[in-house]
Scaffold this active site. Structure first.
Site, PDB file in Angstrom:
ATOM      1  N   LYS A  69       0.806  -1.225   0.000  1.00 29.03           N
ATOM      2  CA  LYS A  69       0.000   0.000   0.000  1.00 29.03           C
ATOM      3  C   LYS A  69       0.843   1.282   0.000  1.00 29.03           C
ATOM      4  O   LYS A  69       0.384   2.325  -0.457  1.00 29.03           O
ATOM      5  CB  LYS A  69      -0.938   0.019   1.216  1.00 29.03           C
ATOM      6  CG  LYS A  69      -2.101  -0.961   1.105  1.00 29.03           C
ATOM      7  CD  LYS A  69      -3.051  -0.795   2.287  1.00 29.03           C
ATOM      8  CE  LYS A  69      -4.165  -1.811   2.252  1.00 29.03           C
ATOM      9  NZ  LYS A  69      -5.149  -1.612   3.318  1.00 29.03           N
ATOM     10  N   ASP A 105     -10.003   2.967   2.736  1.00 30.94           N
ATOM     11  CA  ASP A 105     -10.123   2.293   4.040  1.00 30.94           C
ATOM     12  C   ASP A 105     -10.773   3.203   5.085  1.00 30.94           C
ATOM     13  O   ASP A 105     -11.658   2.771   5.833  1.00 30.94           O
ATOM     14  CB  ASP A 105      -8.745   1.854   4.545  1.00 30.94           C
ATOM     15  CG  ASP A 105      -8.226   0.622   3.814  1.00 30.94           C
ATOM     16  OD1 ASP A 105      -9.060  -0.173   3.332  1.00 30.94           O
ATOM     17  OD2 ASP A 105      -7.001   0.452   3.732  1.00 30.94           O
ATOM     18  N   GLU A 153       5.278   5.588  20.898  1.00 30.00           N
ATOM     19  CA  GLU A 153       5.918   6.545  19.971  1.00 30.00           C
ATOM     20  C   GLU A 153       5.117   6.652  18.668  1.00 30.00           C
ATOM     21  O   GLU A 153       5.030   7.711  18.071  1.00 30.00           O
ATOM     22  CB  GLU A 153       7.357   6.105  19.629  1.00 30.00           C
ATOM     23  CG  GLU A 153       8.334   6.124  20.796  1.00 30.00           C
ATOM     24  CD  GLU A 153       8.063   5.037  21.827  1.00 30.00           C
ATOM     25  OE1 GLU A 153       7.617   3.929  21.435  1.00 30.00           O
ATOM     26  OE2 GLU A 153       8.261   5.311  23.023  1.00 30.00           O
TER      27      GLU A 153
END
Ligand SMILES: NC(=O)c1ccc[n+]([C@@H]2O[C@H](COP(=O)([O-])OP(=O)(O)OC[C@H]3O[C@@H](n4cnc5c(N)ncnc54)[C@H](OP(=O)(O)O)[C@@H]3O)[C@@H](O)[C@H]2O)c1
Length: 287
Positions: A69, A105, A153
């Site tokens: 992707k 999506d 993070e």
């Protein structure tokens, strides 16, 4: 019947054998009497450029799945605003010989929610590819986006990116149940976008009944099983629950709309849901 006029629509990824996309797209083609066939191709990273050039030459529209992707973007001629923000493409349309990338999506997840998210507080669990697409789409629709992820993070980086690129409020929260339970008191919607609870680890959940409230909307994007432990816990608390099939169906519908423009959405949804439910109930362990 496949004949000399039949056109191909493709999916590329690796692996692709377990994808549900061929089932739902071919069911739509059959129902709408469209002379198309949807096939999945396992493609290695080294072949991506050749595949895109081949599809451009043959005018074959296609979907892209894991792990291509992000990489695919290098080989496209243009990319939609959403896909640029998300930094991932799952739909490619060949238009006048040019390959244009889109991402459906996030819009798929938003359509599955079926509510206006403007000014709503939304907590997303996860900061992977799917969470990223949903988070940006929510931000584009002016929701306040809270991101909680095991690797903190990544949550910090994503919320930072959202604030800078969309100007929308976005915050990172540690994936700690006590902290989340307090924070959820301020939330309108909670979206589970990690792989936790997915088959075969169906007893796993990040949150429990005591963490939810009656007036929350709770969505899990995992669709195997359809009712995850996470959704069961939310349901016990009286929350409104939404399973992962809606997102899968709507991202597929949005792909079809990009390729073929006008189609009857409700009819597409009904046929996709029917074939997917049949497949998931008969073939539970293989998806
Ligand atoms: N319904 C749909 O249409 C649809 C579409 C796409 C994906 N999905 C489903 O969504 C899930 C995520 O997909 P993805 O593409 O975003 O995957 P991904 O990019 O690999 O991201 C996985 C995410 O899950 C988290 N995670 C994994 N194991 C965990 C654990 N034990 N505890 C806490 N967090 C954990 C990861 O956290 P770290 O960053 O800390 O590793 C990361 O945030 C998959 O189950 C996939 O099947 C559904």
């Amino acid at each position: 019947m496949i004949d000399a006029k039949t056109k191909l629509v493709a999916l590329i990824g690796n692996p692709v054998e377990h994808s549900l996309s061929p089932i739902m797209h071919n069911a739509v083609f059959k129902k709408f009497g469209m002379n198309y066939v949807y096939l999945a191709f396992k493609v290695d990273k080294e072949k991506l450029k050749d595949v895109v050039n081949c599809f451009k030459a043959l005018e074959i529209n296609f979907n892209v799945t894991i792990p291509h992707k992000i990489e695919i973007m290098k080989y496209l001629d243009d990319i939609s605003k959403e896909a640029k923000l998300i930094q991932a493409v799952n739909v490619v349309k060949i238009d006048n010989g040019k390959a244009i990338g889109y991402n459906t999506d996030g819009i798929g997840a938003l359509k599955a929610l079926k509510i206006d998210v403007k000014d709503k507080n939304v907590l997303i669990l996860g900061a992977g590819g799917a969470a990223r697409a949903i988070a940006f789409q929510l931000a584009l629709n002016r929701a306040n986006v809270y991101i909680s992820n095991r690797t903190f993070e990544k949550a910090l980086k994503l919320s930072d990116e959202i604030r800078k690129k969309t100007g929308t409020k976005s915050f990172a929260i540690p994936l700690d149940r006590k902290i989340l339970r307090e924070k959820i008191k301020e939330m309108d919607i909670v979206i589970q976008a990690t792989s936790v609870g997915m088959y075969p680890n169906t007893n796993e959940t990040l949150l429990y009944r005591e963490d939810f409230r009656k007036d929350l909307i709770v969505m899990d994007i995992v669709y195997n099983p359809l009712e995850t432990r996470f959704l069961k816990e939310a349901k016990k608390a009286g929350a409104k629950t939404i399973d992962g099939l809606g997102m899968l169906i709507y991202q597929g519908i949005e792909s079809l709309k990009i390729w073929f423009e006008i189609m009857n959405e409700e009819e597409m949804e009904n046929i996709m849901r029917k074939v997917l439910m049949e497949h998931l109930s008969f073939n539970r362990s293989s998806v």
